[in-house]
Write a protein that holds these residues in place. Structure first.
Motif, PDB file in Angstrom:
ATOM      1  N   ALA A   8      16.903  33.220  40.140  1.00 25.96           N
ATOM      2  CA  ALA A   8      17.478  32.258  41.085  1.00 25.96           C
ATOM      3  C   ALA A   8      16.957  32.510  42.497  1.00 25.96           C
ATOM      4  N   PHE A   9      16.846  33.767  42.884  1.00 27.66           N
ATOM      5  CA  PHE A   9      16.278  34.100  44.187  1.00 27.66           C
ATOM      6  C   PHE A   9      14.829  33.630  44.281  1.00 27.66           C
ATOM      7  N   LEU A  10      14.052  33.847  43.212  1.00 25.83           N
ATOM      8  CA  LEU A  10      12.661  33.386  43.209  1.00 25.83           C
ATOM      9  C   LEU A  10      12.581  31.870  43.284  1.00 25.83           C
ATOM     10  N   SER A  11      13.491  31.180  42.613  1.00 29.12           N
ATOM     11  CA  SER A  11      13.510  29.712  42.677  1.00 29.12           C
ATOM     12  C   SER A  11      13.728  29.237  44.104  1.00 29.12           C
ATOM     13  N   ILE A  12      14.684  29.830  44.781  1.00 31.57           N
ATOM     14  CA  ILE A  12      14.966  29.441  46.163  1.00 31.57           C
ATOM     15  C   ILE A  12      13.802  29.809  47.075  1.00 31.57           C
ATOM     16  N   LEU A  13      13.215  30.975  46.868  1.00 33.25           N
ATOM     17  CA  LEU A  13      12.088  31.404  47.685  1.00 33.25           C
ATOM     18  C   LEU A  13      10.908  30.451  47.535  1.00 33.25           C
ATOM     19  N   PHE A  14      10.550  30.118  46.287  1.00 29.15           N
ATOM     20  CA  PHE A  14       9.418  29.222  46.070  1.00 29.15           C
ATOM     21  C   PHE A  14       9.717  27.809  46.566  1.00 29.15           C
ATOM     22  N   ALA A  15      10.966  27.374  46.475  1.00 20.75           N
ATOM     23  CA  ALA A  15      11.327  26.051  46.997  1.00 20.75           C
ATOM     24  C   ALA A  15      11.183  26.010  48.513  1.00 20.75           C
ATOM     25  N   VAL A  16      11.562  27.090  49.186  1.00 19.44           N
ATOM     26  CA  VAL A  16      11.384  27.154  50.637  1.00 19.44           C
ATOM     27  C   VAL A  16       9.894  27.183  50.983  1.00 19.44           C
ATOM     28  N   LEU A  17       9.099  27.890  50.182  1.00 16.39           N
ATOM     29  CA  LEU A  17       7.658  27.925  50.419  1.00 16.39           C
ATOM     30  C   LEU A  17       7.013  26.559  50.181  1.00 16.39           C
ATOM     31  N   VAL A  18       7.560  25.754  49.254  1.00 15.67           N
ATOM     32  CA  VAL A  18       7.059  24.395  49.043  1.00 15.67           C
ATOM     33  C   VAL A  18       7.206  23.592  50.323  1.00 15.67           C
ATOM     34  N   ILE A  19       8.344  23.720  50.960  1.00 14.58           N
ATOM     35  CA  ILE A  19       8.622  22.946  52.162  1.00 14.58           C
ATOM     36  C   ILE A  19       7.837  23.469  53.359  1.00 14.58           C
ATOM     37  N   SER A  20       7.686  24.771  53.462  1.00 14.73           N
ATOM     38  CA  SER A  20       7.100  25.354  54.667  1.00 14.73           C
ATOM     39  C   SER A  20       5.591  25.554  54.601  1.00 14.73           C
ATOM     40  N   ALA A  21       4.960  25.299  53.468  1.00 17.04           N
ATOM     41  CA  ALA A  21       3.514  25.522  53.358  1.00 17.04           C
ATOM     42  C   ALA A  21       2.753  24.499  54.199  1.00 17.04           C
ATOM     43  N   LYS A  22       1.766  24.959  54.935  1.00 13.73           N
ATOM     44  CA  LYS A  22       0.954  24.072  55.769  1.00 13.73           C
ATOM     45  C   LYS A  22      -0.063  23.305  54.922  1.00 13.73           C
ATOM     46  N   ASN A  23      -0.619  23.956  53.920  1.00 11.17           N
ATOM     47  CA  ASN A  23      -1.615  23.329  53.069  1.00 11.17           C
ATOM     48  C   ASN A  23      -0.908  22.609  51.919  1.00 11.17           C
ATOM     49  N   PRO A  24      -1.168  21.304  51.706  1.00  7.18           N
ATOM     50  CA  PRO A  24      -0.483  20.586  50.628  1.00  7.18           C
ATOM     51  C   PRO A  24      -0.812  21.102  49.232  1.00  7.18           C
ATOM     52  N   VAL A  25      -2.002  21.646  49.044  1.00  7.98           N
ATOM     53  CA  VAL A  25      -2.355  22.202  47.732  1.00  7.98           C
ATOM     54  C   VAL A  25      -1.515  23.440  47.450  1.00  7.98           C
ATOM     55  N   HIS A  26      -1.325  24.267  48.470  1.00  7.05           N
ATOM     56  CA  HIS A  26      -0.457  25.446  48.295  1.00  7.05           C
ATOM     57  C   HIS A  26       0.972  25.016  48.016  1.00  7.05           C
ATOM     58  N   SER A  27       1.402  23.940  48.653  1.00  9.34           N
ATOM     59  CA  SER A  27       2.751  23.430  48.430  1.00  9.34           C
ATOM     60  C   SER A  27       2.940  23.021  46.967  1.00  9.34           C
ATOM     61  N   ILE A  28       1.956  22.361  46.404  1.00 12.35           N
ATOM     62  CA  ILE A  28       2.059  21.957  44.989  1.00 12.35           C
ATOM     63  C   ILE A  28       2.020  23.171  44.074  1.00 12.35           C
ATOM     64  N   LEU A  29       1.218  24.154  44.412  1.00 13.54           N
ATOM     65  CA  LEU A  29       1.186  25.366  43.586  1.00 13.54           C
ATOM     66  C   LEU A  29       2.510  26.118  43.654  1.00 13.54           C
ATOM     67  N   TYR A  30       3.149  26.136  44.812  1.00 14.30           N
ATOM     68  CA  TYR A  30       4.492  26.728  44.906  1.00 14.30           C
ATOM     69  C   TYR A  30       5.502  25.906  44.100  1.00 14.30           C
ATOM     70  N   LEU A  31       5.297  24.596  44.049  1.00 15.11           N
ATOM     71  CA  LEU A  31       6.175  23.749  43.241  1.00 15.11           C
ATOM     72  C   LEU A  31       6.019  24.062  41.760  1.00 15.11           C
ATOM     73  N   VAL A  32       4.796  24.367  41.337  1.00 10.93           N
ATOM     74  CA  VAL A  32       4.577  24.798  39.952  1.00 10.93           C
ATOM     75  C   VAL A  32       5.356  26.077  39.672  1.00 10.93           C
ATOM     76  N   LEU A  33       5.311  27.022  40.598  1.00 14.51           N
ATOM     77  CA  LEU A  33       6.066  28.265  40.413  1.00 14.51           C
ATOM     78  C   LEU A  33       7.571  28.015  40.410  1.00 14.51           C
ATOM     79  N   THR A  34       8.018  27.072  41.237  1.00 12.67           N
ATOM     80  CA  THR A  34       9.445  26.733  41.253  1.00 12.67           C
ATOM     81  C   THR A  34       9.870  26.172  39.911  1.00 12.67           C
TER      82      THR A  34
END
Length: 165
Positions: A8-34
């Motif tokens: 659950a902590f990892l889910s929240i962490l990756f979700a925050v990284l989805v929102i805060s990532a500057k690069n859209p490709v990194h954001s999608i990769l964080y969404l995959v991890l979420t």
């Protein structure tokens, strides 16, 4: 139970990284991890069907489609239109509504008793298949024919040959 909280902590962490990532490709990769952490949560909750559907549909199809679409579009900051004040006001109102909902949800955290599953076979794919093909066979078949006709219609609309359509 500690694995549940860690995931659950990892889910929240990756979700925050989805929102805060500057690069859209990194954001999608964080969404995959979420979504992968969601799949692990479904497995921990004994919902194998939801885990498989989440893994195949969301991680396998939709996010790959997002990634390909993102790679095809031009994300140039110079061509991005300026946002009007009305859009900014709508964004602030939407964020305020989200904040109210989150505060209301956090107010009731820990009030209810934990849910105990009495049937350990609940959520298994075998049981879902039995219900789907025993009680809901006709609606299942009708929906499959509807999806097949929609797919054929989409292929016919996408063809360039005017003699076919």
């Amino acid at each position: 139970m500690s694995i549940f909280y860690f995931i659950a902590f990892l889910s929240i962490l990756f979700a925050v990284l989805v929102i805060s990532a500057k690069n859209p490709v990194h954001s999608i990769l964080y969404l995959v991890l979420t979504f992968f952490t969601f799949t692990v949560q479904y497995i921990l909750l004994n919902a194998q069907f939801l885990a498989i559907v989440n893994f195949i549909v969301y991680m396998g199809a939709i996010l790959v489609l997002f990634l390909y679409t993102l790679m095809l579009i031009n994300l140039n900051k110079d061509s991005e239109p300026m946002k009007t004040n009305m859009v900014k006001i709508a964004a602030v109102l939407g964020g305020g509504c989200l904040l109210v909902v989150v505060v209301a949800a956090l107010k009731v955290v820990g009030v209810s008793d934990p849910v105990l599953v009495r049937d350990p076979n609940l959520g298994l794919v075998k049981n879902l298949g039995k219900v789907l093909f025993d009680e809901f066979l006709l609606p299942f078949e009708i929906s499959s024919l509807l999806l097949l006709s929609a797919m054929v219609g989409a292929v016919l609309l996408a063809t360039k040959d005017p003699k076919i359509a």
